[in-house]
Design an enzyme around this catalytic site. Structure first.
Site, PDB file in Angstrom:
ATOM      1  N   TRP A 102       4.356  -8.968  21.990  1.00  0.00           N
ATOM      2  CA  TRP A 102       4.325  -7.922  23.008  1.00  0.00           C
ATOM      3  C   TRP A 102       4.256  -8.507  24.412  1.00  0.00           C
ATOM      4  O   TRP A 102       4.894  -8.004  25.340  1.00  0.00           O
ATOM      5  CB  TRP A 102       3.195  -6.938  22.730  1.00  0.00           C
ATOM      6  CG  TRP A 102       3.527  -6.071  21.560  1.00  0.00           C
ATOM      7  CD1 TRP A 102       2.965  -6.095  20.329  1.00  0.00           C
ATOM      8  CD2 TRP A 102       4.580  -5.096  21.496  1.00  0.00           C
ATOM      9  NE1 TRP A 102       3.575  -5.183  19.499  1.00  0.00           N
ATOM     10  CE2 TRP A 102       4.572  -4.555  20.185  1.00  0.00           C
ATOM     11  CE3 TRP A 102       5.524  -4.620  22.411  1.00  0.00           C
ATOM     12  CZ2 TRP A 102       5.473  -3.572  19.782  1.00  0.00           C
ATOM     13  CZ3 TRP A 102       6.410  -3.623  22.005  1.00  0.00           C
ATOM     14  CH2 TRP A 102       6.384  -3.119  20.710  1.00  0.00           C
ATOM     15  N   ASP A 175      -2.139  -4.918  29.349  1.00  0.00           N
ATOM     16  CA  ASP A 175      -1.589  -4.030  28.332  1.00  0.00           C
ATOM     17  C   ASP A 175      -2.659  -3.909  27.250  1.00  0.00           C
ATOM     18  O   ASP A 175      -2.905  -4.842  26.484  1.00  0.00           O
ATOM     19  CB  ASP A 175      -0.307  -4.625  27.762  1.00  0.00           C
ATOM     20  CG  ASP A 175       0.278  -3.808  26.616  1.00  0.00           C
ATOM     21  OD1 ASP A 175      -0.332  -2.789  26.223  1.00  0.00           O
ATOM     22  OD2 ASP A 175       1.349  -4.192  26.096  1.00  0.00           O
ATOM     23  N   LYS A 199      -2.004   4.444  18.985  1.00  0.00           N
ATOM     24  CA  LYS A 199      -2.836   3.570  18.171  1.00  0.00           C
ATOM     25  C   LYS A 199      -4.303   4.029  18.201  1.00  0.00           C
ATOM     26  O   LYS A 199      -4.884   4.297  17.164  1.00  0.00           O
ATOM     27  CB  LYS A 199      -2.700   2.130  18.659  1.00  0.00           C
ATOM     28  CG  LYS A 199      -1.244   1.632  18.631  1.00  0.00           C
ATOM     29  CD  LYS A 199      -1.093   0.266  19.232  1.00  0.00           C
ATOM     30  CE  LYS A 199       0.364  -0.130  19.373  1.00  0.00           C
ATOM     31  NZ  LYS A 199       1.054  -0.268  18.089  1.00  0.00           N
TER      32      LYS A 199
END
Length: 363
Positions: A102, A175, A199
């Site tokens: 990511w 993030d 999530k």
């Protein structure tokens, strides 16, 4: 309905009581005669929902008044571009900490807008650890430092908050898509935080942005209005139609977190859940976790079987026992159990019992 435990990395499991409440309110929200999905985003009903969400979130996290809270679309991936578009502020460089897939995606997108300095990387060990801050090589001309606080695929997590650079004043951007609200959070240590909702916050379709107000208003020339943080601040996340139902569900989740005792309490639960699974993995040679112990994620636990030929059988039998979405990401293989806030302890216990039984039968 058969009880299952969903270990998906995202979209992920939600608290059952939240789903039941949403079911009950589906056709008629609080006597309005409307579903939330039907409401005007500018009507009094939905305005109360989004304002209530922001107030609850500010209370839960203790977000200071000089930070703006935005509820946007495009998922966390949209922020890979919006961050450099808005935070370069006339500079041409940015620092990135490379800890997995990511952060790699964020780096590749930022390269479109600036020179990316890889200030630290764990690629040398296949992204199985977090580079300690004393090994970071920051650029004094960088506009910001970007980090991914939890790598969903690799299962690597920052269990510490970076110290802001002392020799130059640049904000830290994080993030936090896969571990936000899983533990206490000091927002003031960051210039900007962003997180996809699917999530730990709610359903897919929403991205949360928390930005220090002095960092907004400096979008690159030519930045589309929809990608300008200042436009969303000015319009209170209503520049365009927001993802109304995702916002509604997220609001219910935030209230649920408050009922659990807040972030300190949920952290202790998450520590206990992840410790149980890691203890099993480490107690025998049938399962292995590749991540360095100090940097193991509480949210996403990757593991492999000693004999990969048993992978398909493991997944088949796990699903037959109501344990689903345990297959590892296609890029790394193996297994992955995601233990987000909403995963109950019972689910972890049942997974562990199944893993013990499977290991005994197939050793």
């Amino acid at each position: 309905m058969n009880q299952i435990y969903n270990f998906s990395a995202g979209p992920a499991t939600l608290p059952r009581e939240i789903l039941q409440l949403a079911r009950d309110e589906m056709l008629d929200w609080h006597g309005s005669g409307m579903s939330v999905m039907e409401m005007s985003h500018r009507g009094l009903e939905f305005t109360s929902i989004i304002e209530d969400l922001e107030q609850d979130l500010r209370e839960l996290v203790n977000i200071p008044p000089n930070y703006k809270v935005l509820f946007l679309q495009g998922g966390a991936s949209s922020q890979f571009a919006m961050v450099p578009m808005n935070l370069l502020r006339g500079k041409t460089k940015a620092d990135y900490i490379h800890t997995g897939q990511w952060s790699d995606k964020a780096i590749n997108e930022a390269n479109r807008y600036c020179f990316v300095n890889i200030a630290a990387s764990s690629e040398d060990a296949r992204f199985t650890y977090v580079p300690p801050q004393d090994q970071w090589h920051l650029d004094s001309d960088a506009a910001y430092v970007h980090m991914t606080s939890n790598e969903t695929i690799g299962g690597v997590e920052f269990h510490w908050t970076p110290e802001p650079p002392s020799d130059h004043d640049i904000p830290i951007v994080a993030d936090m898509s896969s571990n936000i609200l899983s533990r206490p959070l000091d927002v003031t240590r960051y210039g900007l935080i962003y997180a996809g909702a699917q999530k730990n916050l709610g359903p897919a379709g929403l991205v949360l942005v928390i930005i220090r107000e002095d960092l907004a208003g400096f979008a690159q020339p030519g930045t589309p209005t929809l990608f300008d943080y200042q436009a969303h601040i000015k319009h209170n996340s209503m520049y365009n139609t927001p993802p109304t139902y995702a916002i509604y569900i997220t609001g219910l989740v935030i209230k649920w977190l408050k009922r659990q005792g807040g972030l300190a309490a949920i952290e202790q639960t998450n520590i206990r859940k992840s410790a149980l699974l890691y203890d099993l993995i480490d107690s025998c040679d049938f399962y292995q976790c590749p991540v360095d112990v100090p940097d193991r994620s509480r949210m996403n636990i990757p593991f492999t079987l000693r004999n990969p030929a048993l992978d398909a059988l493991f997944l088949e039998q796990a699903e037959a026992n109501g344990l689903v979405q345990l297959k590892g990401h296609r890029s790394v293989g193996g297994m992955r159990a995601s233990l987000y806030n909403a995963m109950p302890m019972d689910g972890v216990v049942q997974l562990i019992e199944f893993m013990k039984e499977f290991a005994n039968k197939n050793a």
